[in-house]
Motif scaffolding. Sequence first.
Motif, mmCIF file in Angstrom:
data_model
loop_
_atom_site.group_PDB
_atom_site.id
_atom_site.type_symbol
_atom_site.label_atom_id
_atom_site.label_comp_id
_atom_site.label_asym_id
_atom_site.label_seq_id
_atom_site.Cartn_x
_atom_site.Cartn_y
_atom_site.Cartn_z
ATOM 1 N N ASP A 38 1.155 -0.969 -0.551
ATOM 2 C CA ASP A 38 0.262 0.419 -0.404
ATOM 3 C C ASP A 38 0.452 1.448 0.037
ATOM 4 O O ASP A 38 0.476 2.225 -0.321
ATOM 5 C CB ASP A 38 -0.546 -0.290 1.505
ATOM 6 C CG ASP A 38 -2.002 0.316 1.118
ATOM 7 O OD1 ASP A 38 -2.648 0.851 0.163
ATOM 8 O OD2 ASP A 38 -2.861 0.755 1.870
ATOM 9 N N ALA A 39 1.906 1.205 0.862
ATOM 10 C CA ALA A 39 2.336 2.636 1.063
ATOM 11 C C ALA A 39 3.640 3.050 -0.002
ATOM 12 O O ALA A 39 3.442 3.614 -0.664
ATOM 13 C CB ALA A 39 3.512 2.632 2.116
ATOM 14 N N GLU A 42 1.464 4.023 -3.357
ATOM 15 C CA GLU A 42 1.161 4.744 -3.524
ATOM 16 C C GLU A 42 2.871 6.203 -3.686
ATOM 17 O O GLU A 42 2.506 7.236 -3.929
ATOM 18 C CB GLU A 42 0.561 5.830 -1.849
ATOM 19 C CG GLU A 42 0.496 7.131 -1.389
ATOM 20 C CD GLU A 42 -0.803 7.192 -0.675
ATOM 21 O OE1 GLU A 42 -1.296 6.597 0.578
ATOM 22 O OE2 GLU A 42 -1.633 7.952 -0.226
ATOM 23 N N ARG A 47 -0.863 7.939 -6.039
ATOM 24 C CA ARG A 47 -2.294 7.359 -5.668
ATOM 25 C C ARG A 47 -2.214 6.219 -4.922
ATOM 26 O O ARG A 47 -1.381 5.138 -4.689
ATOM 27 C CB ARG A 47 -2.735 7.581 -6.726
ATOM 28 C CG ARG A 47 -2.770 5.943 -7.684
ATOM 29 C CD ARG A 47 -4.075 6.403 -8.829
ATOM 30 N NE ARG A 47 -3.567 5.335 -9.439
ATOM 31 C CZ ARG A 47 -4.427 3.856 -9.855
ATOM 32 N NH1 ARG A 47 -5.058 3.457 -8.465
ATOM 33 N NH2 ARG A 47 -3.801 2.877 -10.456
ATOM 34 N N LYS A 48 -3.362 6.261 -3.723
ATOM 35 C CA LYS A 48 -3.743 5.034 -3.685
ATOM 36 C C LYS A 48 -4.132 3.796 -4.689
ATOM 37 O O LYS A 48 -5.303 3.617 -5.344
ATOM 38 C CB LYS A 48 -4.989 5.202 -2.478
ATOM 39 C CG LYS A 48 -4.122 5.818 -1.295
ATOM 40 C CD LYS A 48 -4.991 6.015 -0.301
ATOM 41 C CE LYS A 48 -5.190 6.346 1.247
ATOM 42 N NZ LYS A 48 -3.213 6.148 1.738
ATOM 43 N N TRP A 66 -5.990 -6.967 2.503
ATOM 44 C CA TRP A 66 -6.288 -5.821 1.203
ATOM 45 C C TRP A 66 -8.390 -5.221 1.452
ATOM 46 O O TRP A 66 -8.236 -4.290 1.474
ATOM 47 C CB TRP A 66 -6.229 -6.984 -0.089
ATOM 48 C CG TRP A 66 -5.687 -5.290 -0.950
ATOM 49 C CD1 TRP A 66 -7.107 -5.373 -2.036
ATOM 50 C CD2 TRP A 66 -5.641 -4.234 -0.910
ATOM 51 N NE1 TRP A 66 -6.480 -4.100 -3.007
ATOM 52 C CE2 TRP A 66 -6.119 -2.849 -2.438
ATOM 53 C CE3 TRP A 66 -4.775 -3.788 -0.112
ATOM 54 C CZ2 TRP A 66 -5.610 -2.138 -2.785
ATOM 55 C CZ3 TRP A 66 -4.482 -1.991 -0.281
ATOM 56 C CH2 TRP A 66 -4.578 -1.552 -1.872
ATOM 57 N N ARG A 69 -8.262 -3.381 4.177
ATOM 58 C CA ARG A 69 -7.774 -2.137 4.657
ATOM 59 C C ARG A 69 -8.596 -1.026 4.204
ATOM 60 O O ARG A 69 -8.526 -0.048 5.003
ATOM 61 C CB ARG A 69 -6.707 -2.811 3.313
ATOM 62 C CG ARG A 69 -5.125 -1.194 4.255
ATOM 63 C CD ARG A 69 -5.103 -1.617 5.108
ATOM 64 N NE ARG A 69 -4.483 -2.233 6.171
ATOM 65 C CZ ARG A 69 -3.318 -3.155 6.077
ATOM 66 N NH1 ARG A 69 -2.366 -1.883 5.799
ATOM 67 N NH2 ARG A 69 -2.397 -3.716 6.609
ATOM 68 N N ARG A 70 -9.903 -1.294 3.084
ATOM 69 C CA ARG A 70 -10.203 0.114 2.783
ATOM 70 C C ARG A 70 -11.155 -0.496 2.558
ATOM 71 O O ARG A 70 -11.553 -1.325 1.178
ATOM 72 C CB ARG A 70 -9.681 0.805 1.861
ATOM 73 C CG ARG A 70 -8.649 2.048 2.458
ATOM 74 C CD ARG A 70 -8.206 3.343 1.687
ATOM 75 N NE ARG A 70 -7.491 2.593 0.692
ATOM 76 C CZ ARG A 70 -6.113 2.184 0.448
ATOM 77 N NH1 ARG A 70 -5.371 2.755 1.777
ATOM 78 N NH2 ARG A 70 -5.144 1.583 -0.280
ATOM 79 N N ASN A 73 -11.912 -1.569 -1.159
ATOM 80 C CA ASN A 73 -10.555 -2.384 -2.208
ATOM 81 C C ASN A 73 -11.129 -3.870 -2.798
ATOM 82 O O ASN A 73 -12.351 -4.196 -2.151
ATOM 83 C CB ASN A 73 -9.456 -2.755 -1.374
ATOM 84 C CG ASN A 73 -8.372 -1.163 -1.278
ATOM 85 O OD1 ASN A 73 -8.382 -0.820 -1.352
ATOM 86 N ND2 ASN A 73 -7.262 -1.353 -0.225
#
Length: 274
Positions: A38-39, A42, A47-48, A66, A69-70, A73
């Motif tokens: 993820d990091a 970005e 972007r994410k 995953w 996580r959001r 996703n």
Amino acid sequence: MGSPKKAASGPTMAEQADRHELYQASVQNSEFEIDFMDATFEELVGRKAISMREDFCGTAISSVEWIKRRRGNTAVSVDNDPEVLDWGRQRNLAPLSNDQRKRIELIEADVRDVKTDKVDMIQAYNFSYWFFQERKMLLDYFKSLRESLVDDGLLFLDIFGGSECYQTQKEKRKVDGFKYVWDQYEFNAITYELKCAIHFHFPDKSKMKNAFTYTWRVWGARELREILADAGFSETIIYRQEFDDETDEALDEYVATEEADDFACWLGYLVARP
Ligand SMILES: C[S@@+](CC[C@H](N)C(=O)[O-])C[C@H]1O[C@@H](n2cnc3c(N)ncnc32)[C@H](O)[C@@H]1O
């Protein structure tokens, strides 16, 4: 009291244990893997990421991490073994909410044949692409991954290197309630074929031998980068695990670098841009 002994009768700890549970507890750290992906996405893409494909997914624990996580996703998880996919469905997907479950799809297929919608990130972890021993086979697989990524997507592979790759050796590690044993039991110095197994040992002295076995070709970082370039990837970045300067212990820190000493063993990620 004293040290645990084998019960006079009844099943041993090894007989009662579940090999996928032990594998997840000893080999995988899906939270860390997803943090890193993820990091890194970005940072490199600006972007994410939203969509991820997990090749050689096994129990699909990383895909589950995953989608948790959001909201939004999505994950597609591919493995050719129906038994491990079923385990993942029952143990990792069943506890999810309906909304979460809708955002993850398990596909039973060979990763070399599967066709999926383009995604932001693809991960192929635990060196599973080392199953592919012929250069042409690996090149074709990498080409198909390149086609399955969006233009600003990223491919994540893991890699290990160092002199210990090229020899037989055993490594034991204590985990909560059992011992994990990594056994490189055969290496062919001509073909670079490495045969390995995972065993689990228990406090009652029982053992689960050959819980998992793999036959891999040891691929070097440099040749992998060349094959990725041939497959159309424009750039590859190696993130190498850092060691503590004083204790020499491996840290949960990976840095982009072209430098590595003659380590006996180093672990890393290879990140490739289409
Ligand atoms: C070592 S496990 C990897 C599990 C997980 N990705 C991890 O990082 O620990 C390898 C998995 O790859 C699957 N596998 C092996 N060859 C495959 C292929 N050609 N296509 C799809 N899955 C494959 C096996 O069934 C197994 O579940």
